[in-house]
Write a protein that holds these residues in place. Structure first.
Motif, PDB file in Angstrom:
ATOM      1  N   ASP A 141      -7.367  -1.740  -8.180  1.00  0.00           N
ATOM      2  CA  ASP A 141      -8.187  -2.003  -7.003  1.00  0.00           C
ATOM      3  C   ASP A 141      -7.303  -1.822  -5.771  1.00  0.00           C
ATOM      4  N   LYS A 142      -7.335  -0.614  -5.235  1.00  0.00           N
ATOM      5  CA  LYS A 142      -6.496  -0.253  -4.095  1.00  0.00           C
ATOM      6  C   LYS A 142      -5.014  -0.408  -4.457  1.00  0.00           C
ATOM      7  N   ALA A 143      -4.308  -1.342  -3.816  1.00  0.00           N
ATOM      8  CA  ALA A 143      -2.853  -1.451  -4.002  1.00  0.00           C
ATOM      9  C   ALA A 143      -2.469  -2.553  -4.974  1.00  0.00           C
ATOM     10  N   GLU A 160       0.808  -1.217   0.000  1.00  0.00           N
ATOM     11  CA  GLU A 160       0.000   0.000   0.000  1.00  0.00           C
ATOM     12  C   GLU A 160       0.843   1.271   0.000  1.00  0.00           C
TER      13      GLU A 160
END
Length: 232
Positions: A80-82, A48
């Protein structure tokens, strides 16, 4: 255990956060669909801390899936996010081998001792290792090919289809996050590893090839190949 996957890891000069990062394709076979993640990390877990500017360099990645039948389909992973995510319908039987791969021009990295133009060539073999080791050839200028014999696995490093001698590799074993290093022989092969489970392989080959791209000059060219494969 935080990660079950082995890796051949070679440091890549990027940023302080992603100094040893590379692109990995991490898919898992399912009864209906195969879920696929593409992560930029120093293991197979999403990181992240990777900045948006880094993901922009990977934006537009085209992921190819070569099915057991020989058919090749193209996927366009979404953020999708990280991580990047994609999926494909499972084959029948679901453990039929397939090869996922991509070629990414990461652009110029100026965070190391020398400015480098970096190319990533991630690959994953899902299911049993094919007779040819899941060899892709073009468009992978650099790739890692596994060979399983008597329950042991070796990795061959190929550049433009030819074995790479004296390539330094580091292997994260499937158990206990243990890492081992080795050097490829004259035929591009590492030593054999006998643990069962999921391995991930990374190797970097650097050439003193300078140039300029999009107004940025670089002093060398760095190619990074990764492989994720299960040995049962």
């Amino acid at each position: 255990m935080r990660r079950m996957i082995g890796a051949l890891i070679v440091g890549l000069a990027a940023t302080a956060v992603v100094q040893a990062h590379a692109l990995y394709i991490v898919g898992n076979l399912g009864n209906a669909t195969t879920k696929i993640d593409v992560v930029f990390s120093d293991d197979l877990n999403p990181d992240e801390r990777v900045k948006e500017a880094t993901w922009k360099k990977i934006d537009g990645i085209k992921l190819s899936a070569k099915l057991a039948s020989g058919k090749v389909i193209e996927l366009s992973p979404k953020m999708d996010k990280a991580k990047l995510v994609a999926e494909i319908a499972a084959t029948s039987p679901p453990d039929d081998a397939r090869v996922l791969f991509a070629a990414v021009d990461f652009g110029v990295s100026t965070k190391g001792e020398k400015a480098s133009r970096v190319h990533f060539f991630p690959k994953q073999i899902l299911g049993a290792v094919p007779a040819d080791g899941g060899k892709v050839g073009e468009p992978l200028a650099l790739e890692i090919v596994p060979k399983v014999e008597a329950g042991k696995v070796r990795f061959q490093v190929l550049q433009a289809g030819k074995p790479v001698k004296d390539a330094t590799v580091s292997v994260m074993m499937p158990k206990d996050d243990k890492k081992e290093k080795g050097t490829t022989d004259e035929n591009g092969w590492t030593q054999a590893f006998e643990e069962k489970g999921r391995y991930a392989a990374t190797v970097r080959v650097v050439e003193a090839t300078a140039g300029e791209v999009k107004g940025e000059k670089y002093e060398q060219t760095s190619r990074v190949a990764t492989l994720v494969v299960d040995v049962n």
